[in-house]
Design an enzyme around this catalytic site. Structure first.
Site, PDB file in Angstrom:
ATOM      1  CG  ASP A   1      14.722  25.034  23.520  1.00 40.02           C
ATOM      2  OD1 ASP A   1      15.519  24.476  22.743  1.00 40.02           O
ATOM      3  OD2 ASP A   1      13.591  25.429  23.179  1.00 40.02           O
TER       4      ASP A   1
ATOM      5  NE  ARG B   1      10.001  28.699  25.814  1.00 44.53           N
ATOM      6  CZ  ARG B   1      11.214  29.240  25.641  1.00 44.53           C
ATOM      7  NH1 ARG B   1      12.227  28.510  25.216  1.00 44.53           N
ATOM      8  NH2 ARG B   1      11.381  30.540  25.863  1.00 44.53           N
TER       9      ARG B   1
ATOM     10  NE  ARG C   1      18.514  17.959  18.834  1.00 43.30           N
ATOM     11  CZ  ARG C   1      18.962  18.256  17.625  1.00 43.30           C
ATOM     12  NH1 ARG C   1      20.183  18.716  17.470  1.00 43.30           N
ATOM     13  NH2 ARG C   1      18.191  18.103  16.568  1.00 43.30           N
TER      14      ARG C   1
ATOM     15  CE1 TYR D   1       9.672  18.981  26.093  1.00 41.41           C
ATOM     16  CE2 TYR D   1       8.658  17.689  24.348  1.00 41.41           C
ATOM     17  CZ  TYR D   1       9.775  18.294  24.892  1.00 41.41           C
ATOM     18  OH  TYR D   1      10.984  18.202  24.255  1.00 41.41           O
TER      19      TYR D   1
END
Length: 270
Positions: A51, A200, A49, A109
């Site tokens: 953001d 992040r 999932r 990522y």
């Protein structure tokens, strides 16, 4: 029949992946398009999932359906009903035992950061930004302190629903593209799984070290503190791309979704 899809999307206009009452999420748009194409309700599960504002170059989903179409018909037919910033890349029938999340061996990522004295314009929302110059060697040294299996509580959002903060971070690469004051930095991460906002929050620490505001060894202190309070603020979502999960080749998925692929499984982002 169980079907797996590879999805690519620009996350700027959406409230993340997971369905919400607003209907303004990637999952909402995908399921609406699948339902129109199949002429019956379809619900999906995803591999990871994302953001609000986060992009995906290879999100993987699966769903069960009694509708029989060729794989490319699912691609073309679903894309007909999707917004321009979301597109199915491939479709593949899979065994009933396949689960897009549980069957994944690793996830990847990429964070794209623009180093420039002027904020992004044409690529606003698609790259992060640092007005100050970054020290690549310092960031690489700090990144090595995070490799391996650790408790990543210092990089975990308060809303994280993961059962355990212990994750195996297998790879971080930091590469610079361009030699002038205006350049791009690529930060690639690979792990068995990630916590909410984990990348992040790591990025916030790496950039602080890259600016020279902290020394590389500060990263180890943050990790060992197991407290979100000691880490840097959460970095912008703009430059974050979900490269996708990788699976055992035995599931029969396209090469770019298998662990044995061995190469870069995405087109270069901006």
């Amino acid at each position: 029949m169980r079907l797996a899809l590879g999805i690519r999307y620009n996350g700027q206009g959406y409230q993340g992946w997971q369905s919400q009452l607003s209907g303004q999420t990637v999952q909402d748009k995908l399921e609406a398009a699948l339902t129109r194409f199949a002429a019956q309700p379809i619900s999906t599960l995803c591999a990871g999932r994302t953001d609000a504002g986060v992009h995906a170059l290879m999100q993987v989903v699966h769903f069960d359906t009694a509708i029989h179409r060729t794989p490319f018909s699912w691609v073309r037919g679903t894309n007909r009903f999707l917004p321009a910033d979301i597109a199915v890349q491939w479709a593949q029938p899979v065994p009933d035992q396949f689960h897009c999340r549980a069957s994944a061996l690793t996830r990847r990522y990429l964070y794209v950061l623009s180093q420039s004295p002027v904020r992004p314009s044409l690529d606003a929302g698609r790259v992060g930004w640092s007005m100050r110059a970054l020290d690549g060697n310092a960031m690489r040294e700090a990144a090595t302190m995070l490799l391996g299996q650790h408790d990543f509580s210092s990089f975990r959002a308060s809303a994280c629903q993961a059962r355990s903060p212990i994750k195996d971070l297998r790879r971080i690469t930091v590469t610079r593209h361009g030699e002038t004051e205006r350049c791009r930095w690529h930060f690639e991460f690979e792990a068995d799984a990630f916590l909410h906002h984990m990348i992040r929050n790591i990025m916030g620490c790496l950039v602080r070290i890259g600016h020279g505001d902290e020394r590389p060894e500060w990263m180890r202190k943050v990790l060992e503190a197991r407290s979100r309070k000691v880490a840097a603020p959460t970095f912008s979502a703009d430059g974050l791309y979900f490269l996708g999960p990788l699976y055992d080749a035995g599931w029969g998925l396209p090469p770019q979704a298998t662990l044995q692929a061995g190469g870069v499984a995405y087109d270069d982002p901006p």
